[in-house]
Design a protein around this motif. Structure first.
Motif, mmCIF file in Angstrom:
data_model
loop_
_atom_site.group_PDB
_atom_site.id
_atom_site.type_symbol
_atom_site.label_atom_id
_atom_site.label_comp_id
_atom_site.label_asym_id
_atom_site.label_seq_id
_atom_site.Cartn_x
_atom_site.Cartn_y
_atom_site.Cartn_z
ATOM 1 N N GLU A 53 0.825 -1.208 0.000
ATOM 2 C CA GLU A 53 0.000 0.000 0.000
ATOM 3 C C GLU A 53 0.859 1.257 0.000
ATOM 4 O OE1 GLU A 53 -2.860 1.920 3.267
ATOM 5 O OE2 GLU A 53 -3.490 -0.074 2.602
ATOM 6 N N LYS A 85 -4.907 -3.452 -8.076
ATOM 7 C CA LYS A 85 -5.362 -2.919 -6.792
ATOM 8 C C LYS A 85 -6.860 -3.127 -6.618
ATOM 9 C CE LYS A 85 -1.891 -0.336 -4.974
ATOM 10 N NZ LYS A 85 -1.424 -1.329 -4.082
ATOM 11 N N CYS A 87 2.355 1.665 -3.422
ATOM 12 C CA CYS A 87 1.381 1.570 -4.525
ATOM 13 C C CYS A 87 1.774 0.464 -5.506
ATOM 14 C CB CYS A 87 1.251 2.900 -5.257
ATOM 15 S SG CYS A 87 0.721 4.239 -4.210
#
Length: 179
Positions: free
Chosen positions: A126, A174, A129
């Protein structure tokens, strides 16, 4: 102590380069994954570089091709492996994190032997990214599936798939991970 930059070299014609960084299971597992990637059928040439950590030696920088994808390999059974990857991240230019980095977590078949907390791994993905891929490199079938997945990611990161950029691919990963 050079920082790796994604666009400092021109791409090679009909070729893509992946860098596997980490000490998960020793170099033997990385070598087996590299061999599995080379055995797969593909319509472009791939260069696979293995490194236990970053930075890469700068004296051979002029011989090194442009790196299209960096896969950081984390062994879930080793806290050292996670710390090694975290230290190596300092030598990667931030533009690589626009879809050209992934975290490959190995040893997930033996969750009861975990030394690394899953929250730390999810937070790493996270914070940077970048997609997190879980696998077990000791099993041939999963190693082949992981090799195929990395090859597809490499193909996209090298710009060999029309209409799909590495950044767009990263967004797709994601969204599917959150479902």
């Amino acid at each position: 102590m050079a920082v790796l930059r994604p666009f400092d070299k021109l791409p090679e014609l009909n070729a893509a380069t992946i860098l596997l960084v980490g000490s998960a299971g020793g170099p033997q597992q990385q070598q087996q994954l590299a061999e599995a990637m080379l055995r797969e059928k593909k319509d472009f040439n791939i260069n696979i570089h293995l490194a236990s950590s970053l930075p890469l030696p700068s004296e051979r920088d002029h011989l090194r091709p442009r790196i299209d994808l960096i896969a950081f390999v984390i062994d879930i059974k080793s806290k050292y492996s996670l710390k090694n990857v975290q230290a190596s991240l300092a030598y990667v230019d931030v533009r690589f994190f626009l879809g050209k980095v992934c975290f490959l977590v190995t040893g997930v078949g033996r969750v009861n032997n975990c030394s690394v907390e899953m929250n730390a791994i999810w937070k790493l993905g996270e914070d940077y990214c970048s997609p997190v891929i879980f696998c077990e490199l000791e099993l041939e079938g999963i190693r082949v599936a992981t090799a195929q997945r990395l090859l597809r990611m490499l193909q996209i990161c090298a710009g060999r798939v029309p209409g799909v950029s590495a950044l767009y691919f990263n967004l797709l990963m994601k969204n599917s991970a959150g479902d």
